[in-house]
Design a protein around this motif. Structure first.
Motif, short mmCIF file in Angstrom:
data_model
loop_
_atom_site.label_atom_id
_atom_site.label_comp_id
_atom_site.label_asym_id
_atom_site.label_seq_id
_atom_site.Cartn_x
_atom_site.Cartn_y
_atom_site.Cartn_z
N LEU A 211 9.71 4.42 4.69
CA LEU A 211 8.86 5.15 3.75
C LEU A 211 7.95 4.21 2.98
O LEU A 211 6.78 4.53 2.73
CB LEU A 211 9.73 5.96 2.79
N VAL A 212 8.47 3.05 2.59
CA VAL A 212 7.65 2.07 1.86
C VAL A 212 6.50 1.59 2.74
O VAL A 212 5.34 1.50 2.30
CB VAL A 212 8.51 0.89 1.39
N VAL A 213 6.80 1.28 4.01
CA VAL A 213 5.76 0.80 4.93
C VAL A 213 4.69 1.86 5.14
O VAL A 213 3.48 1.58 5.10
CB VAL A 213 6.40 0.38 6.27
N ILE A 214 5.12 3.12 5.36
CA ILE A 214 4.16 4.20 5.57
C ILE A 214 3.30 4.41 4.33
O ILE A 214 2.07 4.60 4.43
CB ILE A 214 4.91 5.50 5.94
N VAL B 231 -0.81 4.02 4.09
CA VAL B 231 -1.65 5.12 3.63
C VAL B 231 -2.51 4.71 2.44
O VAL B 231 -3.67 5.13 2.31
CB VAL B 231 -0.77 6.34 3.27
N LEU B 232 -1.95 3.86 1.56
CA LEU B 232 -2.67 3.48 0.33
C LEU B 232 -3.67 2.35 0.54
O LEU B 232 -4.51 2.11 -0.34
CB LEU B 232 -1.67 3.08 -0.75
N ILE B 233 -3.61 1.64 1.66
CA ILE B 233 -4.52 0.51 1.89
C ILE B 233 -5.99 0.93 1.78
O ILE B 233 -6.78 0.27 1.09
CB ILE B 233 -4.22 -0.16 3.24
#
Length: 275
Positions: free
Chosen positions: A19-22, A26-28
């Protein structure tokens, strides 16, 4: 005392990591947009690594403030009209069992399956004849029409989760059908109403295609249409583009952050306690 086994703990750790990686992926793009908006442009005289000069420029030297007002006006009007119309229509779909209601439900299903692009040109020709082309009122009518079918289905689906026993108790106490709808059903439908409102808001706020066809005068541009004016044939002021993009990102982000605490589905079942 309950303890979590090692395999279960390891599984939770991997899910959390995924979840952290996803979330980071998404926020990049959002973070990149914000950073580019607060960096000095190549022609800027500002010193330092970060500056709000791009925001100052778009609000003082361009029509971004006017376009922002147009977008907010069109979007909020679309949201209010869509919710006000979809709520009673959804109630009829949820509680009605006649052939007329079934036919209307089928008609809505067919309408919502059609893409908006199929109706844009005929609508533009019609609106041009009656003076609603290049007009924000005409744009609101198109947005409301393209939102209502899905909004009605959303409201009907939420009304289905509200027990009939609540309304029957209100009728026994002398309440009318309209009274039970406003005092019982709507009071327990805040999450459904907010979901419908957010759907209508995002559709109107983010739209580019319909506004591009219907709007011609720069004074009534919405933000997505105004944003394209910063792109030139041989050069693009990326600092201004990113600053306008941040302005477009803020209202949806603020609305989601403010309304998130109102999304709850646990209050309906408690209304039947003791029955």
């Amino acid at each position: 005392m309950t303890t979590v086994s090692e395999p279960a703990a390891r599984g939770q750790w991997w899910r959390f990591s995924a979840l952290v990686v996803i979330t980071v992926i998404v926020l990049i793009p959002v973070l990149a947009t914000v950073l580019l908006a607060i960096r000095p442009s190549t022609t800027s005289s500002a010193s330092g690594a970060l500056t709000f000069e791009n925001f100052r420029y778009i609000f003082t030297s361009t029509d971004v403030a006017l376009w922002l007002g147009n977008s907010l006006g069109v979007t909020l009007t679309t949201v209010v009209v869509s919710v006000v119309v979809a709520a009673p229509a959804g109630y009829v779909l949820s509680r009605g069992r006649s052939k007329a209601v079934t036919g209307f439900s089928l008609l809505l299903f067919v309408i919502q399956s059609l893409p908006v692009i199929t109706a844009i040109i005929p609508l533009f020709v019609l609106f041009a004849r009656i003076g609603l082309a290049d007009n924000l009122i005409g744009l609101v009518i198109v947005y409301v029409g393209s939102t209502l079918s899905v909004a009605t289905w959303m409201m009907a689906a939420y009304f289905d989760s509200i027990p009939h026993a609540l309304e029957e108790a209100a009728w026994v106490d002398g309440c009318s059908v309209f009274g039970s709808f406003t005092r019982i059903v709507l009071r327990n439908s805040l999450p459904g109403i907010l979901s419908t409102a957010i759907f209508a808001f995002l559709l109107a706020w983010n739209d580019y295609l319909v506004a591009l066809v219907f709007l011609r005068s720069s004074v009534i541009f919405t933000l997505p249409i105004g944003l394209q004016t910063f792109f030139q044939q041989n050069a693009t002021d990326w600092g201004s583009v990113m600053a306008v993009s941040v302005v477009m990102l803020l209202p949806p982000a603020v609305i989601f952050a403010f309304l998130n605490k109102y999304f709850s589905v646990g209050g309906i079942g408690g209304s039947l306690a003791g029955r």
